[in-house]
Design an enzyme around this catalytic site. Structure first.
Site, PDB file in Angstrom:
ATOM      1  N   GLN A  17       0.827  -1.214   0.000  1.00  0.00           N
ATOM      2  CA  GLN A  17       0.000   0.000   0.000  1.00  0.00           C
ATOM      3  C   GLN A  17       0.861   1.264   0.000  1.00  0.00           C
ATOM      4  O   GLN A  17       0.635   2.178  -0.783  1.00  0.00           O
ATOM      5  CB  GLN A  17      -0.926   0.001   1.238  1.00  0.00           C
ATOM      6  CG  GLN A  17      -1.913   1.152   1.216  1.00  0.00           C
ATOM      7  CD  GLN A  17      -2.605   1.391   2.543  1.00  0.00           C
ATOM      8  OE1 GLN A  17      -2.330   0.735   3.559  1.00  0.00           O
ATOM      9  NE2 GLN A  17      -3.526   2.336   2.559  1.00  0.00           N
ATOM     10  N   TYR A 146       2.130  -8.144  16.182  1.00  0.00           N
ATOM     11  CA  TYR A 146       2.534  -7.108  15.226  1.00  0.00           C
ATOM     12  C   TYR A 146       3.102  -5.887  15.977  1.00  0.00           C
ATOM     13  O   TYR A 146       4.176  -5.378  15.635  1.00  0.00           O
ATOM     14  CB  TYR A 146       1.328  -6.705  14.370  1.00  0.00           C
ATOM     15  CG  TYR A 146       1.549  -5.481  13.508  1.00  0.00           C
ATOM     16  CD1 TYR A 146       2.355  -5.529  12.376  1.00  0.00           C
ATOM     17  CD2 TYR A 146       0.946  -4.256  13.828  1.00  0.00           C
ATOM     18  CE1 TYR A 146       2.564  -4.390  11.592  1.00  0.00           C
ATOM     19  CE2 TYR A 146       1.138  -3.129  13.049  1.00  0.00           C
ATOM     20  CZ  TYR A 146       1.947  -3.204  11.932  1.00  0.00           C
ATOM     21  OH  TYR A 146       2.148  -2.080  11.156  1.00  0.00           O
TER      22      TYR A 146
HETATM   23  P1  NAD Z   1       1.651  -3.936   2.736  1.00  0.00           P
HETATM   24  O1  NAD Z   1       1.240  -5.204   3.410  1.00  0.00           O
HETATM   25  O2  NAD Z   1       0.678  -3.253   1.871  1.00  0.00           O
HETATM   26  O3  NAD Z   1       2.978  -4.197   1.888  1.00  0.00           O
HETATM   27  C1  NAD Z   1       4.051  -4.950   2.392  1.00  0.00           C
HETATM   28  C2  NAD Z   1       4.801  -5.547   1.230  1.00  0.00           C
HETATM   29  O4  NAD Z   1       5.853  -6.349   1.759  1.00  0.00           O
HETATM   30  C3  NAD Z   1       3.949  -6.450   0.329  1.00  0.00           C
HETATM   31  O5  NAD Z   1       3.992  -5.996  -0.998  1.00  0.00           O
HETATM   32  C4  NAD Z   1       4.599  -7.837   0.477  1.00  0.00           C
HETATM   33  O6  NAD Z   1       4.619  -8.592  -0.725  1.00  0.00           O
HETATM   34  C5  NAD Z   1       6.010  -7.453   0.906  1.00  0.00           C
HETATM   35  N1  NAD Z   1       6.691  -8.527   1.633  1.00  0.00           N
HETATM   36  C6  NAD Z   1       6.191  -9.387   2.534  1.00  0.00           C
HETATM   37  N2  NAD Z   1       7.142 -10.239   2.946  1.00  0.00           N
HETATM   38  C7  NAD Z   1       8.282  -9.900   2.299  1.00  0.00           C
HETATM   39  C8  NAD Z   1       9.615 -10.389   2.310  1.00  0.00           C
HETATM   40  N3  NAD Z   1       9.962 -11.443   3.071  1.00  0.00           N
HETATM   41  N4  NAD Z   1      10.525  -9.794   1.525  1.00  0.00           N
HETATM   42  C9  NAD Z   1      10.187  -8.734   0.751  1.00  0.00           C
HETATM   43  N5  NAD Z   1       8.946  -8.240   0.687  1.00  0.00           N
HETATM   44  C10 NAD Z   1       7.990  -8.813   1.453  1.00  0.00           C
HETATM   45  O7  NAD Z   1       2.179  -2.952   3.884  1.00  0.00           O
HETATM   46  P2  NAD Z   1       2.172  -1.355   3.878  1.00  0.00           P
HETATM   47  O8  NAD Z   1       0.831  -0.923   4.334  1.00  0.00           O
HETATM   48  O9  NAD Z   1       2.708  -0.837   2.613  1.00  0.00           O
HETATM   49  O10 NAD Z   1       3.164  -1.086   5.103  1.00  0.00           O
HETATM   50  C11 NAD Z   1       4.542  -0.803   4.921  1.00  0.00           C
HETATM   51  C12 NAD Z   1       5.171  -0.549   6.270  1.00  0.00           C
HETATM   52  O11 NAD Z   1       4.480   0.502   6.950  1.00  0.00           O
HETATM   53  C13 NAD Z   1       5.118  -1.756   7.237  1.00  0.00           C
HETATM   54  O12 NAD Z   1       6.284  -1.743   8.031  1.00  0.00           O
HETATM   55  C14 NAD Z   1       3.918  -1.457   8.112  1.00  0.00           C
HETATM   56  O13 NAD Z   1       4.022  -2.075   9.374  1.00  0.00           O
HETATM   57  C15 NAD Z   1       4.016   0.053   8.219  1.00  0.00           C
HETATM   58  N6  NAD Z   1       2.732   0.658   8.562  1.00  0.00           N
HETATM   59  C16 NAD Z   1       1.706   0.669   7.661  1.00  0.00           C
HETATM   60  C17 NAD Z   1       0.492   1.258   8.023  1.00  0.00           C
HETATM   61  C18 NAD Z   1      -0.681   1.321   7.081  1.00  0.00           C
HETATM   62  O14 NAD Z   1      -1.761   1.777   7.474  1.00  0.00           O
HETATM   63  N7  NAD Z   1      -0.530   0.894   5.834  1.00  0.00           N
HETATM   64  C19 NAD Z   1       0.338   1.822   9.293  1.00  0.00           C
HETATM   65  C20 NAD Z   1       1.397   1.746  10.198  1.00  0.00           C
HETATM   66  C21 NAD Z   1       2.613   1.187   9.811  1.00  0.00           C
HETATM   67  N1  SER Z   2      -2.535   0.092   9.672  1.00  0.00           N
HETATM   68  C1  SER Z   2      -1.745  -0.873  10.375  1.00  0.00           C
HETATM   69  C2  SER Z   2      -2.547  -2.065  10.713  1.00  0.00           C
HETATM   70  O1  SER Z   2      -3.742  -1.926  10.857  1.00  0.00           O
HETATM   71  C3  SER Z   2      -1.226  -0.256  11.662  1.00  0.00           C
HETATM   72  O2  SER Z   2       0.132  -0.448  11.722  1.00  0.00           O
HETATM   73  O3  SER Z   2      -1.993  -3.119  10.855  1.00  0.00           O
END
Ligand code: NAD
Ligand code: SER
Length: 318
Positions: A17, A146
């Protein structure tokens, strides 16, 4: 310390995302060829990421990360690969392995190649003993695996900064709302799915109660905050640089439904809470991001109304 291999950027988990929007923003800044997107899966169909170099890379492969950084001339890693809360709680061992193991791999490669690292944290670092308006220094006792991996991620980033002088930075992102890529299996996914359902089906079944209030942010603000933190001088950043609370929105699922209903005629939503309600209930309602405002002068631009307008415009291609 050797000089970094170059000044290119490597993004892990780039098909997710956040990566989908971040890669685009980084390529607009640095040029397409200077930003190497990577993920564990194929990039087919992700037009943002396909506009430049892409490699398959498992973040557990430290040698693979170092070797790409050396051969391509990378100086900075944006480390986004992780399992989010809902997916992570279904397989805690895998969640620990990818979120903690992947962060160690990236930090080891950064130590070896003298790279800068951006590694996001989350509001999931807080648990039920945190005040509902969480401050930078509220206790970090999450009840989700998590959340534990995110607390450990901050500790690792601090350790590599202090022991090995690796330039590590991070933000405790709230729930992020965007339309270019689907949400990746988190608790806050309802705040993304609801827009697609409203426009495509006119109805959404929400998996948290209407009074569930969480910190949230529109993706453009999150990307802007990320780039702004990475642009900041090290001299401006204090001890919280590996996991800043940032100023963000706070609204309930019911308020989000009302804002969408005001704009999408006939939209209805019912509420059938599942296990994700527990995770949401363990997190704060809102965040005090005043330290980020003070240290690197950042505030969001989107409020709930403009976020909803942007989401509806983006999904319907207006
Ligand atoms: P996401 O799940 O959309 O994307 C994560 C990506 O990581 C996926 O495309 C997946 O294929 C890839 N992935 C999984 N395992 C892997 C591996 N072993 N090697 C390489 N790639 C791998 O997550 P996101 O929403 O884009 O989040 C990115 C970061 O931001 C994460 O650390 C998440 O904890 C953090 N975060 C996101 C949110 C949110 O609302 N989206 C909120 C807080 C924190
Ligand atoms: N948006 C994320 C989740 O719901 C928070 O890190 O997992």
């Amino acid at each position: 310390m050797p000089d970094p291999p170059g000044d290119k950027v490597l993004v892990t988990g780039a098909l997710g995302q956040i990566g989908t929007d971040l890669v685009q923003a980084l390529r607009e800044r640095h040029g397409s060829d200077a930003v190497i997107a990577s993920d564990i899966r194929e990039s087919a169909g992700n037009s943002s990421v396909e506009g430049g170099p892409f490699v398959i890379l498992d973040v557990l492969d430290t040698d693979g990360i170092s070797s790409i950084c050396q051969s391509e001339g990378v100086g900075t890693i944006y480390h986004l690969a992780a399992l989010l809360s809902a997916v992570g709680e279904r397989d805690p061992d895998l969640c620990r392995r990818i979120n903690v193991g992947g962060t160690i791999s990236v930090l080891e490669a950064a130590k070896e190649c003298n790279l800068r690292v951006y590694s996001p944290s989350s509001i999931a670092v807080f648990g039920p003993d945190s005040p509902k308006h969480a401050t930078q220094d509220s206790p970090l006792n999450p009840t989700t695996v998590y959340g534990e991996t995110k607390v450990t991620g901050e500790a690792l980033a601090r350790e590599y900064l202090e022991r090995f002088n690796v330039d590590t930075r991070g933000i405790r992102y709230p729930g992020l709302i965007s339309y270019k890529a689907p949400a990746g299996g988190g608790t806050t996914d309802y705040a993304v799915e609801i827009f697609h359902a409203a426009l495509n089906e006119g109805h959404y079944q929400c998996f948290v109660r209407p009074d569930t209030r969480l910190p949230m942010l529109y993706i453009d603000d999150a990307i802007n905050a990320t780039l702004s933190l990475m642009d900041s001088s090290e001299d401006d950043l204090g001890e919280s640089r590996v996991g800043y609370n940032i100023p963000c929105l706070s609204f309930s699922a019911g308020e989000l439904v009302d804002a969408i209903s005001d704009r999408v005629q006939g939209f209805t939503c019912d509420f059938v809470p599942d296990v994700r309600q527990e995770y949401a209930d363990s997190w704060p309602d809102s965040i005090d991001g005043s330290l980020a405002e003070e240290e690197w002068d950042w505030t969001p631009k989107y409020d709930l109304a403009s976020l909803v307008d942007e989401m509806l415009r983006g999904i319907s291609g207006r």
